[in-house]
Every structure is written in structure tokens, then in C-alpha cells.
Design a protein around this motif. Structure first.
Motif, PDB file in Angstrom:
ATOM      1  N   CYS A 133      17.083 -40.859 -39.848  1.00 48.21           N
ATOM      2  CA  CYS A 133      17.111 -39.732 -40.779  1.00 48.21           C
ATOM      3  C   CYS A 133      16.958 -38.444 -39.976  1.00 48.21           C
ATOM      4  O   CYS A 133      15.986 -38.273 -39.233  1.00 48.21           O
ATOM      5  N   GLN A 134      17.893 -37.525 -40.114  1.00 49.16           N
ATOM      6  CA  GLN A 134      17.866 -36.311 -39.308  1.00 49.16           C
ATOM      7  C   GLN A 134      16.721 -35.379 -39.690  1.00 49.16           C
ATOM      8  O   GLN A 134      16.279 -34.566 -38.883  1.00 49.16           O
ATOM      9  N   TYR A 135      16.221 -35.511 -40.902  1.00 48.51           N
ATOM     10  CA  TYR A 135      15.076 -34.711 -41.351  1.00 48.51           C
ATOM     11  C   TYR A 135      13.811 -35.104 -40.597  1.00 48.51           C
ATOM     12  O   TYR A 135      12.980 -34.260 -40.256  1.00 48.51           O
ATOM     13  N   ASP A 136      13.658 -36.399 -40.322  1.00 43.31           N
ATOM     14  CA  ASP A 136      12.505 -36.922 -39.591  1.00 43.31           C
ATOM     15  C   ASP A 136      12.944 -38.242 -38.968  1.00 43.31           C
ATOM     16  O   ASP A 136      13.059 -39.263 -39.653  1.00 43.31           O
ATOM     17  N   GLN A 137      13.201 -38.230 -37.662  1.00 40.22           N
ATOM     18  CA  GLN A 137      13.820 -39.374 -37.013  1.00 40.22           C
ATOM     19  C   GLN A 137      12.878 -40.548 -36.783  1.00 40.22           C
ATOM     20  O   GLN A 137      13.290 -41.569 -36.230  1.00 40.22           O
ATOM     21  N   ARG A 138      11.646 -40.447 -37.239  1.00 39.51           N
ATOM     22  CA  ARG A 138      10.775 -41.617 -37.249  1.00 39.51           C
ATOM     23  C   ARG A 138      11.229 -42.629 -38.303  1.00 39.51           C
ATOM     24  O   ARG A 138      10.839 -43.796 -38.262  1.00 39.51           O
ATOM     25  N   PHE A 139      12.030 -42.167 -39.249  1.00 34.80           N
ATOM     26  CA  PHE A 139      12.446 -42.982 -40.381  1.00 34.80           C
ATOM     27  C   PHE A 139      13.964 -43.149 -40.346  1.00 34.80           C
ATOM     28  O   PHE A 139      14.681 -42.312 -39.803  1.00 34.80           O
ATOM     29  N   SER A 140      14.437 -44.235 -40.941  1.00 36.50           N
ATOM     30  CA  SER A 140      15.854 -44.545 -40.833  1.00 36.50           C
ATOM     31  C   SER A 140      16.325 -45.292 -42.075  1.00 36.50           C
ATOM     32  O   SER A 140      15.525 -45.620 -42.960  1.00 36.50           O
ATOM     33  N   TYR A 141      17.628 -45.565 -42.120  1.00 36.72           N
ATOM     34  CA  TYR A 141      18.166 -46.252 -43.292  1.00 36.72           C
ATOM     35  C   TYR A 141      19.419 -47.037 -42.931  1.00 36.72           C
ATOM     36  O   TYR A 141      20.196 -46.660 -42.064  1.00 36.72           O
ATOM     37  N   TYR A 142      19.586 -48.153 -43.626  1.00 36.76           N
ATOM     38  CA  TYR A 142      20.825 -48.905 -43.645  1.00 36.76           C
ATOM     39  C   TYR A 142      21.618 -48.484 -44.882  1.00 36.76           C
ATOM     40  O   TYR A 142      21.045 -47.986 -45.862  1.00 36.76           O
ATOM     41  N   ALA A 143      22.911 -48.734 -44.843  1.00 33.86           N
ATOM     42  CA  ALA A 143      23.734 -48.509 -46.023  1.00 33.86           C
ATOM     43  C   ALA A 143      24.766 -49.618 -46.134  1.00 33.86           C
ATOM     44  O   ALA A 143      25.057 -50.340 -45.167  1.00 33.86           O
ATOM     45  N   TYR A 144      25.290 -49.762 -47.328  1.00 36.16           N
ATOM     46  CA  TYR A 144      26.472 -50.588 -47.560  1.00 36.16           C
ATOM     47  C   TYR A 144      27.457 -49.733 -48.336  1.00 36.16           C
ATOM     48  O   TYR A 144      27.131 -49.200 -49.405  1.00 36.16           O
ATOM     49  N   VAL A 145      28.659 -49.609 -47.785  1.00 37.91           N
ATOM     50  CA  VAL A 145      29.696 -48.778 -48.392  1.00 37.91           C
ATOM     51  C   VAL A 145      30.820 -49.691 -48.859  1.00 37.91           C
ATOM     52  O   VAL A 145      31.340 -50.489 -48.067  1.00 37.91           O
TER      53      VAL A 145
END
Length: 287
Positions: free
Chosen positions: A21-33
Motif C-alpha cells: 500500500c503506497q499510503y503505508d508500505q508496512r501493509f499490503s493487499y492481494y487482488a483478483y481481477v
């Protein structure tokens, strides 16, 4: 020596990699498109967020919703809130939304903004489900941001924040305005479809009744000792405050998040159908 140029991938389809996450790179996410996705198509692509429990099985939850994604043209986001963020080896900070100086709700909204901006989604609201620790997070997020939600599915939380004006956050809401600088948006909450879902055999109590835990607050067991008793209490609490609830107990299932997903997907489909009937598609604005 020339350094290699960084690779930039504008769009990815199917299960994506893990993005910081560019807002706080300690956190992240997966996605399915959905594989049908095309920037130029006239489809209205929706967004659903699935929040992991203490085990942090974010990628598995993402994968479990791949069929739903393809069937409904919905992009799935599965955030990852790592353990040990507020202190070494801690497991639960994200569950309480505001903990250790971190606003986890704002981090999720930043992730949504990133996905929304990348894929140009037509509607900035999203579906939200979480089980166990994720159930902790999603019902508290709902109290703060109902206007962001197409529907919220609350799965088997152990420590519940009731709409109780006599107890402080996070057992109740007596200090909600002081803590968050806003009144509880009860009218907006009444407009959001709500599901509560739990296994019919979710009866273990040891994890959610440790009164010597630093997370324990007086009143967390006011509605019962089991997750079922407490979730039924929240259902009644919501209904007494004018919030309609779809309540699902899945027979033969204990505290098993992947086994209660079919009623969640059914609820999500109903919420999308209700959105479609509105005929209200607002442009996605990360700001």
C-alpha cells in the motif's frame, strides 16, 4: 553502470501479486481481477473486500472468491495486516481499527483508492466481509464508514462492540465521538445491508474469555460466553436500533471461516442486485 529500469505493470488479471500500500508500505493487499476486465468495456465492475483473521490467510480468502469475481464482474481485494506491527509478536491490533496510534480503517481506504484509481471502477462503494479477527475489524469499520459500503458481512467475531452507550470503546460506544471526532452515523448505518454469519457449532470459549488478557474489557461477555451467543446479541442490538440484519448460522460448522462463504457470496449477490436497482453509479474519486 546503467541501472535497470523499474518494471511497471498497469493492469493484472486473475490473482495478482502482493502489492504494498503506497499510503503505508508496512501493509499490503492481494487482488483478483476478473479475466473479462477491459478498460474500454461498458461493464460496471464492482469491488469486494475480504479481511483475514488472526491466521493472515489473505491470499486464500482472495482465491476463495475467484468464482464470485468472475460471475459478478467484481474485483476482490484481500488486505494483509501483518502481525507484530504495534509491538513484537502482537496479533490483534488491526481488529480494533484504532490501535497503537494506527488507524487501520484509513489504511484500508487507501488500498481501495489505489485499486479504484488503477481500474477505474464506476462505484466507489464496496462489499465487505471478515471472519473471526476479520469480523472484529469489519463491524467496527462499519460504525465509522457506512457510506463507503454496499453491504457488510460480519463473521463470528469474539470481542464485539455493541451499540451500548453505557460502555466505552471497544465494548460499547459511550466515548465514540470523543475518540473519533464524529457522531455515530446511525442513519447511514441503517441504509447498509448487514449480514451476520457464523457456524452453528462455533461453541469454543477459551480464546474469547481470557479475562487476564491485556485486550479484555468489562462487558465483552455481557451477551454470552460463546461467539454464537454474542453474535445473536449483536443482531438483537442492531435490530433494536433500527438496523435490519440477515442472520445465517451454518449447520455443522465450527469456527471455520472457509466453510461459511456460500451464504456470504449469496448475501453479496443480493447487495449487488440492490445496487443495480438503484441505478446510481458514481465516479470513483480517490480523494
Amino acid at each position: 553502470m546503467n541501472e535497470p529500469k523499474s518494471e511497471r505493470i498497469y493492469f493484472a488479471y486473475g490473482p495478482t501479486t502482493l502489492y504494498a500500500c503506497q499510503y503505508d508500505q508496512r501493509f499490503s493487499y492481494y487482488a483478483y481481477v476478473p479475466k473479462s476486465y477491459s478498460e474500454g468495456k461498458s461493464h460496471r465492475y464492482s469491488l469486494a473486500v475480504v479481511v483475514h483473521g488472526t491466521e493472515r490467510a489473505a491470499a486464500t480468502y482472495r482465491d476463495e472468491f475467484a468464482d464470485f469475481s468472475e460471475e459478478t464482474n467484481t474485483i476482490i481485494v484481500a488486505p494483509l495486516f501483518p502481525a507484530g506491527i504495534t509491538e513484537p509478536r502482537e496479533l490483534s491490533s488491526y481488529k480494533f481499527v484504532d490501535f497503537g496510534g494506527i488507524r487501520f480503517d484509513l489504511i484500508l481506504l487507501a488500498m481501495i483508492d489505489e485499486v479504484c484509481g488503477t481500474y477505474g471502477l464506476a462505484d466507489k462503494r464496496f462489499l465487505l466481509h471478515g471472519f473471526s479477527g476479520g469480523g472484529h475489524f469489519v463491524h467496527r469499520f462499519y460504525y465509522l464508514h457506512p457510506e463507503k459500503l454496499l453491504g457488510v458481512s460480519i463473521g463470528a467475531p469474539g470481542f464485539i462492540t455493541y451499540l451500548d452507550e453505557t460502555r466505552p470503546w471497544y465494548a460499547g460506544i459511550s466515548d465514540f465521538e470523543q475518540r473519533f471526532g464524529m457522531r455515530l452515523p446511525i442513519e447511514e448505518m441503517r441504509r447498509v445491508p448487514v449480514q451476520m454469519v457464523i457456524g452453528g457449532e462455533d461453541l469454543e470459549t477459551w480464546e474469547i474469555n481470557q479475562k487476564d488478557s491485556p485486550l479484555w474489557l468489562e462487558g465483552l461477555d455481557a451477551y454470552g460466553q460463546t461467539r454464537i451467543e454474542r453474535l445473536r446479541g449483536l443482531r438483537d442490538n442492531f435490530q433494536n436500533n433500527g438496523i435490519d440484519v440477515r442472520y445465517d448460522e451454518v449447520p455443522g460448522v465450527s469456527h471455520e471461516g472457509f466453510k461459511i462463504l456460500e451464504p456470504v457470496k449469496a448475501f453479496f449477490k443480493d447487495a449487488l442486485a440492490a445496487r443495480s436497482l438503484e441505478g446510481d453509479v458514481s465516479s470513483c474519486n480517490p480523494n
